[in-house]
Design a protein around this motif. Structure first.
Motif, PDB file in Angstrom:
ATOM      1  N   ILE A  19       0.929  -1.188  -0.018  1.00  0.00           N
ATOM      2  CA  ILE A  19      -0.054  -0.073   0.044  1.00  0.00           C
ATOM      3  C   ILE A  19       1.058   1.338   0.057  1.00  0.00           C
ATOM      4  O   ILE A  19       1.940   1.358   1.002  1.00  0.00           O
ATOM      5  CB  ILE A  19      -0.936   0.126   1.215  1.00  0.00           C
ATOM      6  CG1 ILE A  19      -1.598  -1.352   1.559  1.00  0.00           C
ATOM      7  CG2 ILE A  19      -1.884   1.198   0.973  1.00  0.00           C
ATOM      8  CD1 ILE A  19      -2.531  -1.712   0.393  1.00  0.00           C
ATOM      9  N   GLU A  20       0.808   2.215  -1.025  1.00  0.00           N
ATOM     10  CA  GLU A  20       1.628   3.579  -1.060  1.00  0.00           C
ATOM     11  C   GLU A  20       0.809   4.718  -0.729  1.00  0.00           C
ATOM     12  O   GLU A  20      -0.280   4.585  -0.678  1.00  0.00           O
ATOM     13  CB  GLU A  20       2.102   3.493  -2.433  1.00  0.00           C
ATOM     14  CG  GLU A  20       3.037   2.237  -2.749  1.00  0.00           C
ATOM     15  CD  GLU A  20       3.715   2.341  -4.059  1.00  0.00           C
ATOM     16  OE1 GLU A  20       3.498   3.480  -4.807  1.00  0.00           O
ATOM     17  OE2 GLU A  20       4.716   1.607  -4.280  1.00  0.00           O
ATOM     18  N   LYS A  21       1.562   5.511  -0.768  1.00  0.00           N
ATOM     19  CA  LYS A  21       0.985   6.996  -0.345  1.00  0.00           C
ATOM     20  C   LYS A  21       0.185   7.542  -1.644  1.00  0.00           C
ATOM     21  O   LYS A  21       0.543   7.242  -2.622  1.00  0.00           O
ATOM     22  CB  LYS A  21       1.798   7.973   0.192  1.00  0.00           C
ATOM     23  CG  LYS A  21       2.404   7.723   1.653  1.00  0.00           C
ATOM     24  CD  LYS A  21       1.431   7.855   2.730  1.00  0.00           C
ATOM     25  CE  LYS A  21       1.801   7.966   4.004  1.00  0.00           C
ATOM     26  NZ  LYS A  21       0.731   7.804   4.950  1.00  0.00           N
ATOM     27  N   PHE A  22      -0.939   8.326  -1.130  1.00  0.00           N
ATOM     28  CA  PHE A  22      -1.620   8.938  -2.167  1.00  0.00           C
ATOM     29  C   PHE A  22      -0.498  10.077  -2.597  1.00  0.00           C
ATOM     30  O   PHE A  22       0.162  10.895  -1.760  1.00  0.00           O
ATOM     31  CB  PHE A  22      -2.807   9.748  -1.837  1.00  0.00           C
ATOM     32  CG  PHE A  22      -3.914   8.755  -1.542  1.00  0.00           C
ATOM     33  CD1 PHE A  22      -4.290   7.494  -2.217  1.00  0.00           C
ATOM     34  CD2 PHE A  22      -4.632   8.957  -0.295  1.00  0.00           C
ATOM     35  CE1 PHE A  22      -5.398   6.628  -1.949  1.00  0.00           C
ATOM     36  CE2 PHE A  22      -5.721   7.897   0.156  1.00  0.00           C
ATOM     37  CZ  PHE A  22      -6.082   7.010  -0.911  1.00  0.00           C
ATOM     38  N   THR A  26      -4.747  13.999  -4.411  1.00  0.00           N
ATOM     39  CA  THR A  26      -5.448  12.914  -4.115  1.00  0.00           C
ATOM     40  C   THR A  26      -5.733  12.740  -2.600  1.00  0.00           C
ATOM     41  O   THR A  26      -6.920  12.630  -2.540  1.00  0.00           O
ATOM     42  CB  THR A  26      -5.255  11.695  -4.755  1.00  0.00           C
ATOM     43  OG1 THR A  26      -5.041  11.587  -6.111  1.00  0.00           O
ATOM     44  CG2 THR A  26      -6.028  10.465  -4.555  1.00  0.00           C
ATOM     45  N   GLY A  27      -4.766  12.792  -1.969  1.00  0.00           N
ATOM     46  CA  GLY A  27      -5.005  12.776  -0.451  1.00  0.00           C
ATOM     47  C   GLY A  27      -5.693  13.959  -0.062  1.00  0.00           C
ATOM     48  O   GLY A  27      -6.791  13.737   0.942  1.00  0.00           O
ATOM     49  N   SER A  28      -5.611  15.098  -0.434  1.00  0.00           N
ATOM     50  CA  SER A  28      -6.524  16.257   0.069  1.00  0.00           C
ATOM     51  C   SER A  28      -7.883  15.945  -0.380  1.00  0.00           C
ATOM     52  O   SER A  28      -8.639  16.141   0.430  1.00  0.00           O
ATOM     53  CB  SER A  28      -6.072  17.394  -0.828  1.00  0.00           C
ATOM     54  OG  SER A  28      -4.699  17.624  -0.066  1.00  0.00           O
ATOM     55  N   TYR A  29      -8.006  15.788  -1.632  1.00  0.00           N
ATOM     56  CA  TYR A  29      -9.566  15.331  -2.147  1.00  0.00           C
ATOM     57  C   TYR A  29     -10.347  14.273  -1.324  1.00  0.00           C
ATOM     58  O   TYR A  29     -11.381  14.501  -0.984  1.00  0.00           O
ATOM     59  CB  TYR A  29      -9.542  14.826  -3.590  1.00  0.00           C
ATOM     60  CG  TYR A  29     -10.881  14.618  -3.933  1.00  0.00           C
ATOM     61  CD1 TYR A  29     -11.918  15.535  -4.353  1.00  0.00           C
ATOM     62  CD2 TYR A  29     -11.326  13.404  -4.316  1.00  0.00           C
ATOM     63  CE1 TYR A  29     -13.057  15.165  -4.838  1.00  0.00           C
ATOM     64  CE2 TYR A  29     -12.512  13.003  -4.727  1.00  0.00           C
ATOM     65  CZ  TYR A  29     -13.335  13.893  -4.967  1.00  0.00           C
ATOM     66  OH  TYR A  29     -14.619  13.572  -5.391  1.00  0.00           O
ATOM     67  N   ILE A  30      -9.717  13.207  -1.110  1.00  0.00           N
ATOM     68  CA  ILE A  30     -10.249  12.179  -0.238  1.00  0.00           C
ATOM     69  C   ILE A  30     -10.606  12.650   1.203  1.00  0.00           C
ATOM     70  O   ILE A  30     -11.568  12.515   1.645  1.00  0.00           O
ATOM     71  CB  ILE A  30      -9.509  10.753  -0.228  1.00  0.00           C
ATOM     72  CG1 ILE A  30      -9.357  10.282  -1.692  1.00  0.00           C
ATOM     73  CG2 ILE A  30      -9.593   9.848   0.619  1.00  0.00           C
ATOM     74  CD1 ILE A  30      -8.631   8.970  -2.033  1.00  0.00           C
ATOM     75  N   LEU A  72      -7.572   1.948  -4.725  1.00  0.00           N
ATOM     76  CA  LEU A  72      -6.687   0.815  -5.436  1.00  0.00           C
ATOM     77  C   LEU A  72      -5.728   1.125  -6.216  1.00  0.00           C
ATOM     78  O   LEU A  72      -4.749   0.451  -6.525  1.00  0.00           O
ATOM     79  CB  LEU A  72      -7.849   0.015  -6.274  1.00  0.00           C
ATOM     80  CG  LEU A  72      -8.895  -0.668  -5.108  1.00  0.00           C
ATOM     81  CD1 LEU A  72     -10.134  -1.452  -6.268  1.00  0.00           C
ATOM     82  CD2 LEU A  72      -8.443  -1.653  -4.283  1.00  0.00           C
ATOM     83  N   HIS A  73      -5.718   2.413  -6.836  1.00  0.00           N
ATOM     84  CA  HIS A  73      -4.531   2.894  -7.663  1.00  0.00           C
ATOM     85  C   HIS A  73      -3.122   2.955  -6.809  1.00  0.00           C
ATOM     86  O   HIS A  73      -1.958   3.010  -7.270  1.00  0.00           O
ATOM     87  CB  HIS A  73      -4.696   4.276  -8.297  1.00  0.00           C
ATOM     88  CG  HIS A  73      -5.330   4.134  -9.608  1.00  0.00           C
ATOM     89  ND1 HIS A  73      -4.931   3.513 -10.539  1.00  0.00           N
ATOM     90  CD2 HIS A  73      -6.585   4.511  -9.824  1.00  0.00           C
ATOM     91  CE1 HIS A  73      -5.808   3.608 -11.612  1.00  0.00           C
ATOM     92  NE2 HIS A  73      -6.844   4.117 -11.036  1.00  0.00           N
ATOM     93  N   VAL A  74      -3.003   2.879  -5.395  1.00  0.00           N
ATOM     94  CA  VAL A  74      -1.914   2.966  -4.520  1.00  0.00           C
ATOM     95  C   VAL A  74      -1.528   1.496  -3.996  1.00  0.00           C
ATOM     96  O   VAL A  74      -0.792   1.288  -3.081  1.00  0.00           O
ATOM     97  CB  VAL A  74      -1.919   4.162  -3.689  1.00  0.00           C
ATOM     98  CG1 VAL A  74      -2.058   5.199  -4.317  1.00  0.00           C
ATOM     99  CG2 VAL A  74      -3.163   3.775  -2.529  1.00  0.00           C
ATOM    100  N   CYS A  75      -2.327   0.476  -4.745  1.00  0.00           N
ATOM    101  CA  CYS A  75      -2.252  -0.819  -4.080  1.00  0.00           C
ATOM    102  C   CYS A  75      -1.707  -1.718  -4.943  1.00  0.00           C
ATOM    103  O   CYS A  75      -1.925  -1.488  -6.170  1.00  0.00           O
ATOM    104  CB  CYS A  75      -3.481  -1.371  -3.727  1.00  0.00           C
ATOM    105  SG  CYS A  75      -4.415  -0.452  -2.297  1.00  0.00           S
ATOM    106  N   TYR A  76      -0.697  -2.497  -4.580  1.00  0.00           N
ATOM    107  CA  TYR A  76       0.028  -3.310  -5.463  1.00  0.00           C
ATOM    108  C   TYR A  76       0.134  -4.932  -4.927  1.00  0.00           C
ATOM    109  O   TYR A  76       0.457  -4.816  -3.792  1.00  0.00           O
ATOM    110  CB  TYR A  76       1.529  -2.812  -5.807  1.00  0.00           C
ATOM    111  CG  TYR A  76       1.554  -1.653  -6.316  1.00  0.00           C
ATOM    112  CD1 TYR A  76       1.618  -1.278  -7.914  1.00  0.00           C
ATOM    113  CD2 TYR A  76       1.487  -0.640  -5.582  1.00  0.00           C
ATOM    114  CE1 TYR A  76       1.593  -0.033  -8.336  1.00  0.00           C
ATOM    115  CE2 TYR A  76       1.336   0.854  -6.215  1.00  0.00           C
ATOM    116  CZ  TYR A  76       1.382   1.026  -7.623  1.00  0.00           C
ATOM    117  OH  TYR A  76       1.445   2.187  -7.991  1.00  0.00           O
TER     118      TYR A  76
END
Length: 151
Positions: A19-22, A26-30, A72-76
């Motif tokens: 799990i990576e950082k936004f 993106t983090g501000s919006y969420i 999900l875009h920050v998940c691998y």
């Protein structure tokens, strides 16, 4: 100053995930979206001056899908050959056997939110943000331009 973790590894259903950082936008919006839907108790009045709508609704299906996609875009998945994105660049599933695994997809979404946003609601982060806006209105907001008298 303590260095911020850039990723974490979790195990879900016997598979390893990164799990990576936004990014900051993106983090501000969420964080903004989450505050609008579920402010921690007692903060409604501080943020809205006590005028928070009493009939706030849960997210629409589209809002939730957009939020989940950002998460999900920050998940691998961590594989022997390296990391594989859960969502590929084309928007399709990027790892095998996940397209109908609701539990894993929801767990990854929750892990991404918790890893990226929990610090915002912990400690004094939210209180400090609110304090930075105290007394500010649209017309007295500070600007980065200094005022000069006309020549």
């Amino acid at each position: 100053m303590e260095k911020r973790e850039q990723f974490k590894i979790v195990e879900i259903a016997g598979r390893k995930w990164r799990i990576e950082k936004f990014d900051a936008m993106t983090g501000s919006y969420i964080a903004y979206k989450l505050m609008g839907h579920m402010l921690p108790g007692g903060f409604d009045g501080q943020i809205t001056g006590g005028n928070a709508p009493k009939d706030r609704t849960v997210m629409s299906k589209k809002e939730f899908a957009d939020l989940q996609l950002d998460c999900l875009h920050v998940c691998y998945e961590v594989l022997p050959a390296g990391k594989a994105p859960v969502i590929g660049e084309n928007g399709a599933w990027g790892v095998m056997n996940i397209e109908d695994d609701t539990i894993t997809v929801l767990a990854l979404t929750v892990h991404a939110l918790a890893f990226n946003i929990s610090g915002f609601f912990d400690g004094n982060a939210l209180k400090e943000l609110i304090a930075s806006f105290s007394g500010m209105t649209l017309f007295n907001a500070p600007t980065s331009m200094s005022s000069h008298s006309p020549r």
